[in-house]
Design a protein around this motif. Structure first.
Motif, PDB file in Angstrom:
ATOM      1  N   TRP A  21      10.786  18.065 -28.868  1.00 35.20           N
ATOM      2  CA  TRP A  21      10.105  17.384 -27.915  1.00 35.20           C
ATOM      3  C   TRP A  21       8.909  16.806 -28.823  1.00 35.20           C
ATOM      4  O   TRP A  21       8.805  15.538 -28.196  1.00 35.20           O
ATOM      5  N   PHE A  22       8.204  17.339 -29.538  1.00 34.31           N
ATOM      6  CA  PHE A  22       7.063  16.967 -30.185  1.00 34.31           C
ATOM      7  C   PHE A  22       7.489  15.464 -31.011  1.00 34.31           C
ATOM      8  O   PHE A  22       6.808  14.611 -30.982  1.00 34.31           O
ATOM      9  N   SER A  23       8.721  15.604 -31.542  1.00 37.37           N
ATOM     10  CA  SER A  23       9.040  14.631 -32.592  1.00 37.37           C
ATOM     11  C   SER A  23       9.567  13.546 -31.676  1.00 37.37           C
ATOM     12  O   SER A  23       9.329  12.236 -32.139  1.00 37.37           O
ATOM     13  N   ALA A  24       9.969  13.708 -30.658  1.00 37.89           N
ATOM     14  CA  ALA A  24      10.502  12.519 -29.755  1.00 37.89           C
ATOM     15  C   ALA A  24       9.440  11.819 -29.198  1.00 37.89           C
ATOM     16  O   ALA A  24       9.547  10.542 -29.276  1.00 37.89           O
ATOM     17  N   ILE A  25       8.392  12.393 -28.876  1.00 41.42           N
ATOM     18  CA  ILE A  25       7.275  11.847 -28.308  1.00 41.42           C
ATOM     19  C   ILE A  25       6.492  10.908 -29.496  1.00 41.42           C
ATOM     20  O   ILE A  25       6.312   9.732 -29.382  1.00 41.42           O
ATOM     21  N   LEU A  26       6.659  11.523 -30.732  1.00 44.34           N
ATOM     22  CA  LEU A  26       6.062  10.913 -31.862  1.00 44.34           C
ATOM     23  C   LEU A  26       7.184   9.535 -32.292  1.00 44.34           C
ATOM     24  O   LEU A  26       6.401   8.533 -32.265  1.00 44.34           O
ATOM     25  N   MET A  27       8.100   9.575 -32.015  1.00 43.57           N
ATOM     26  CA  MET A  27       9.038   8.451 -32.238  1.00 43.57           C
ATOM     27  C   MET A  27       8.718   7.296 -31.148  1.00 43.57           C
ATOM     28  O   MET A  27       8.576   6.223 -31.592  1.00 43.57           O
ATOM     29  N   ILE A  28       8.515   7.827 -29.958  1.00 46.89           N
ATOM     30  CA  ILE A  28       8.196   6.692 -28.935  1.00 46.89           C
ATOM     31  C   ILE A  28       6.925   6.238 -29.294  1.00 46.89           C
ATOM     32  O   ILE A  28       6.729   4.970 -29.125  1.00 46.89           O
ATOM     33  N   LEU A  45      16.864  13.596 -30.541  1.00 50.43           N
ATOM     34  CA  LEU A  45      16.000  14.507 -30.843  1.00 50.43           C
ATOM     35  C   LEU A  45      15.895  15.201 -29.203  1.00 50.43           C
ATOM     36  O   LEU A  45      15.668  16.592 -29.115  1.00 50.43           O
ATOM     37  N   VAL A  46      16.076  14.552 -28.184  1.00 50.17           N
ATOM     38  CA  VAL A  46      15.906  15.041 -26.769  1.00 50.17           C
ATOM     39  C   VAL A  46      17.312  15.956 -26.654  1.00 50.17           C
ATOM     40  O   VAL A  46      17.155  16.885 -25.967  1.00 50.17           O
ATOM     41  N   GLY A  47      18.154  15.313 -27.173  1.00 49.44           N
ATOM     42  CA  GLY A  47      19.360  15.803 -27.038  1.00 49.44           C
ATOM     43  C   GLY A  47      19.343  17.298 -27.762  1.00 49.44           C
ATOM     44  O   GLY A  47      19.883  18.296 -27.254  1.00 49.44           O
ATOM     45  N   ALA A  48      18.668  17.282 -28.783  1.00 53.83           N
ATOM     46  CA  ALA A  48      18.694  18.617 -29.752  1.00 53.83           C
ATOM     47  C   ALA A  48      17.848  19.578 -28.829  1.00 53.83           C
ATOM     48  O   ALA A  48      17.992  20.872 -28.771  1.00 53.83           O
ATOM     49  N   ALA A  49      16.665  18.972 -28.458  1.00 55.45           N
ATOM     50  CA  ALA A  49      15.822  19.992 -27.408  1.00 55.45           C
ATOM     51  C   ALA A  49      16.350  20.543 -26.044  1.00 55.45           C
ATOM     52  O   ALA A  49      15.805  21.613 -25.696  1.00 55.45           O
ATOM     53  N   THR A  50      17.497  19.872 -25.720  1.00 59.76           N
ATOM     54  CA  THR A  50      17.888  20.278 -24.501  1.00 59.76           C
ATOM     55  C   THR A  50      19.225  21.078 -24.397  1.00 59.76           C
ATOM     56  O   THR A  50      19.713  21.501 -23.643  1.00 59.76           O
ATOM     57  N   ILE A  61      23.207  12.579 -34.938  1.00 61.27           N
ATOM     58  CA  ILE A  61      22.440  11.419 -34.570  1.00 61.27           C
ATOM     59  C   ILE A  61      21.108  10.957 -35.083  1.00 61.27           C
ATOM     60  O   ILE A  61      20.650  10.365 -35.660  1.00 61.27           O
ATOM     61  N   VAL A  62      20.357  12.343 -35.225  1.00 62.54           N
ATOM     62  CA  VAL A  62      19.090  12.361 -35.450  1.00 62.54           C
ATOM     63  C   VAL A  62      18.938  12.086 -37.057  1.00 62.54           C
ATOM     64  O   VAL A  62      18.365  10.985 -37.501  1.00 62.54           O
ATOM     65  N   GLY A  63      20.017  12.453 -37.902  1.00 60.47           N
ATOM     66  CA  GLY A  63      20.025  12.363 -39.377  1.00 60.47           C
ATOM     67  C   GLY A  63      20.387  10.810 -39.607  1.00 60.47           C
ATOM     68  O   GLY A  63      19.986  10.072 -40.555  1.00 60.47           O
TER      69      GLY A  63
END
Length: 396
Positions: free
Chosen positions: A173-180, A95-100, A113-115
């Motif tokens: 970014w929102f989803s990455a934070i949610l995963m953490i 997710l971080v990779g997609a966001a950047t 990777i996310v999938g």
């Protein structure tokens, strides 16, 4: 540990653990759908031509299909908590990779990777089934599956709302934070479970072929839900385009429509309770019948420009898909614990194939004959399902 431990074989999960599992499963599956309503916006920034924009969302779903077969079966081989936390970590990285990402290639790699790693949701389902006494299995699995459907339905409107205010990168970014946050919570409260198996990974994969051949009920329930999910994806691929064309709705209005449709997730716990009481046959027939009927009425509602009726029909349509899903998983999770992960991997892989076909059908039917053709195809799928069900049960 948030689990009552009177007996390891009958240990019952707490309400907190069930709720966290439902949230986690829904948030993981939502990762497959965030990009769908944003493909035009994302495509411009990462330099993808409009005719290839569909690949932005499809690459994540292809990754999910790969993960269903190759990773979900690991639930029968390795310690489940470690597997889930590892996949959550890798999902966050993707997710971080997609966001950047600034170009197509890194975005596609990150999306893949996310999938692949979002299939952690399908590790959680057989895990919770392992913890639940058989008499309550349908209800508890239904509660977790309600989270899955809610995640699917809320992903698109959430992506649209977040993107409208903060840009499309903020969605990831929102989803990455949610995963953490989810990973941190599961680290504290998820009990450990190591399958009792001496098999190697390739033996596990090879055995899936034998399981598929030896379990007619698995083949039947997988076929039923694959066709149901075909209709589901077909409907939700075509509906946003139809709503914009026929009702002049904006993206945010379409997001609200999808939000209303998520009410169908409320059927999951109810379906689970009835499945626990043995009403699987009547629930299966009812779900297939409602699918056929709601698709037919959806065509009339659009023809008559009756938006309120279309919203109600959509809720019942989603509830029918969810009811058959819960009923099917209640049945297939009755298999011995040591093969439950592989059985779920087979079932969900076939289900995913049906969903992928539905996404294609949604575009084809809408382009070829408009919403009426899409709705008629959904009605036909419901009728075909009923015919297959009665023929299968008569032969048995």
């Amino acid at each position: 540990m948030n689990v009552q431990t009177k007996d390891k074989r009958t240990a019952e999960p707490s309400a907190t653990l069930i709720t966290i599992f439902a949230i986690a499963a829904g948030a993981l599956v939502a990762n497959l759908y965030y990009a769908q309503p944003l493909i035009a916006e994302i495509g411009k920034e990462i330099h993808i031509t409009p005719d290839l924009a569909g690949s932005i969302s499809s690459i994540t779903q292809i990754g999910y299909g790969v993960g269903l077969f190759l990773l979900v079966s690991l639930a029968d081989l390795v310690e489940n908590k470690r597997l889930v936390l590892t996949l959550l970590t890798l999902t966050t990285v993707g997710l971080v990779g997609a966001a950047t990402s600034e170009s197509a290639l890194p975005f596609f790699v990150a999306s893949f990777i996310v999938g692949v790693c979002s299939t952690a949701a399908q590790v959680l389902l057989p895990f919770i089934a392992h913890l639940v006494p058989e008499a309550k299995r349908g209800r508890i699995v239904g509660n977790v599956m309600a989270g899955v459907l809610t995640g699917i339905m809320l992903a698109r409107p959430a992506a649209l709302f977040i993107s409208a205010h903060f840009g499309w990168r903020a969605v990831f970014w929102f989803s990455a934070i949610l995963m953490i946050a989810i990973g941190s919570t599961l680290f504290r409260i998820m009990p450990s479970h190591r399958p009792a198996t001496g098999k190697h990974y390739f033996h596990i994969l090879q055995s899936m072929v034998g399981l598929f051949r030896s379990m007619p009920i698995l083949r039947e329930r997988a076929l039923y839900q694959a066709l149901m999910f075909t209709a589901f994806n077909m409907f939700w691929t075509a509906a946003p385009i139809m709503l914009a064309d026929q009702f002049g709705m904006s993206q945010q209005s379409i997001a609200l429509f999808a939000l209303a449709g998520a009410g169908g997730a409320l059927a999951a716990p109810i379906a689970g309770r009835f499945a626990d009481r043995g009403y699987t046959r009547i629930m299966t027939i009812g779900a297939m019948s409602v699918l056929a009927l709601t698709c037919y009425v959806a065509d009339l509602a659009v023809a008559w420009q009756w938006l309120a009726a279309l919203v109600v029909v959509t809720i019942f349509f989603d509830a029918a898909i969810q009811t058959n899903q819960i009923t099917s998983q209640r049945i297939i999770f009755s298999v011995p614990q040591e093969v439950r992960g592989r059985v779920n991997a087979i079932y969900m892989t076939i289900n995913f194939i049906g969903g992928a076909i539905g996404s294609v059908l949604g575009t084809i039917t809408l382009h070829w004959g408009g919403w009426s053709t899409t709705a008629a195809t959904g009605t036909a799928i419901g009728i075909i399902l009923l015919l297959i069900f009665f023929v299968a049960n008569r032969s048995r």
